[in-house]
Each structure stands twice: as structure tokens, then as C-alpha cells.
Design an enzyme around this catalytic site. Structure first.
Site, short mmCIF file in Angstrom:
data_model
loop_
_atom_site.label_atom_id
_atom_site.label_comp_id
_atom_site.label_asym_id
_atom_site.label_seq_id
_atom_site.Cartn_x
_atom_site.Cartn_y
_atom_site.Cartn_z
N GLU A 25 -19.76 -18.63 -10.72
CA GLU A 25 -19.38 -18.92 -12.11
C GLU A 25 -19.07 -17.65 -12.88
O GLU A 25 -18.24 -17.65 -13.79
CB GLU A 25 -20.50 -19.68 -12.82
CG GLU A 25 -20.73 -21.08 -12.26
CD GLU A 25 -21.87 -21.78 -12.95
OE1 GLU A 25 -21.57 -22.72 -13.73
OE2 GLU A 25 -23.04 -21.39 -12.74
N TYR A 57 -10.59 -22.67 -41.10
CA TYR A 57 -10.88 -23.06 -39.72
C TYR A 57 -10.34 -22.07 -38.71
O TYR A 57 -10.85 -21.97 -37.60
CB TYR A 57 -10.42 -24.49 -39.42
CG TYR A 57 -8.96 -24.79 -39.65
CD1 TYR A 57 -8.00 -24.43 -38.74
CD2 TYR A 57 -8.57 -25.48 -40.79
CE1 TYR A 57 -6.66 -24.72 -38.95
CE2 TYR A 57 -7.24 -25.79 -41.02
CZ TYR A 57 -6.29 -25.40 -40.09
OH TYR A 57 -4.98 -25.69 -40.30
N GLU A 76 -26.87 -23.37 -23.34
CA GLU A 76 -27.81 -23.55 -24.45
C GLU A 76 -27.89 -22.27 -25.27
O GLU A 76 -27.88 -22.30 -26.51
CB GLU A 76 -29.20 -23.92 -23.92
CG GLU A 76 -29.29 -25.30 -23.30
CD GLU A 76 -28.91 -25.35 -21.82
OE1 GLU A 76 -29.18 -26.38 -21.18
OE2 GLU A 76 -28.33 -24.37 -21.29
N LYS A 102 -18.96 -27.93 -20.06
CA LYS A 102 -18.39 -27.28 -18.88
C LYS A 102 -17.66 -28.39 -18.13
O LYS A 102 -18.28 -29.36 -17.68
CB LYS A 102 -19.51 -26.68 -18.02
CG LYS A 102 -19.02 -25.86 -16.86
CD LYS A 102 -20.17 -25.28 -16.04
CE LYS A 102 -20.96 -24.27 -16.83
NZ LYS A 102 -21.91 -23.52 -15.99
#
Length: 122
Positions: A25, A57, A76, A102
Site C-alpha cells: 500500500e 470550498y 482513522e 479506500k
């Protein structure tokens, strides 16, 4: 007319990033989808039609993009770090709902993704 609440929303921002605990990853990365819903008082902007009276934004996107570019083991941690930075950077934010998905997690399952959703407020 009374405005009870208002939100700035960025939906399904797409990034290729290098988060995760698995070695591959960090090498090949993965695709992520990020959605942000920010509670922010837009009453002044509704009257003025001036971008200075709202939460831009594009500036929110830039902050999310910067945080997505910094690798983390856990999404997290990434979510918490991103929400914290948005709260620090933009004083008028009352609350944030942040979802990070993901899209191809390395878990051997046929899935549309795995992720985290957090809600933080002042």
C-alpha cells in the site's frame, strides 16, 4: 425566512494516495474517495453574494488534498488529522462529517470499499 442550519458539501473527491499498514500500500498506493460535510453558517453569504462571507470550498479541497498526500498507516488517523486541520484553519466551522473510503482494500473481498466516517464538532 429563518435559516436553521447550513452545510458546505464536497462529495466523492478522488485521490490516489499511499495510506495503509501493508507494505504494498505504501509502494503502489490505492484509490480513495473522500466526502466532507461541514456545518457552517452561510446566512451572511446568502444576503451578500460575496465569497468572503462563506467557507470557500476550493480552500477546503486544498486542505483535504494536502492531508491526503501525507501517508498514514490508518485512515482513522488520516480522518482525525484532516478534521483537526480544517477546524484549525477555518474558525466558522461548527461541525464536520468526514468519510474516507479506500476503494480497493487489500482484504480479499469483492467490495465497493472500506473506510471510516467521523463526526467532530466544536
Amino acid at each position: 425566512m429563518t435559516l436553521n442550519s447550513s452545510y458546505i458539501i464536497l462529495r466523492d473527491l478522488h485521490f490516489h494516495a499511499f495510506h495503509g499498514v501493508m507494505p504494498q500500500e505504501r509502494i503502489t498506493g490505492n484509490d480513495y474517495s473522500v466526502s466532507v460535510r461541514i456545518k457552517y453558517d452561510v446566512a451572511k453569504a446568502m444576503a451578500s453574494d460575496d465569497v468572503a462571507d462563506t467557507l470557500n470550498y476550493a480552500a477546503v479541497y486544498d486542505t483535504v488534498k494536502e492531508e491526503m498526500s501525507k501517508p498514514s498507516n490508518l485512515i482513522e488517523h488520516l480522518a482525525g488529522r484532516t478534521a483537526h486541520r480544517l477546524m484549525e484553519q477555518f474558525d466558522g466551522i461548527e461541525a464536520i462529517d468526514l468519510t474516507i473510503t479506500k476503494t480497493n482494500p487489500p482484504m480479499g473481498a469483492d467490495t465497493a470499499g472500506a473506510g471510516i466516517e467521523i463526526h467532530v464538532s466544536r
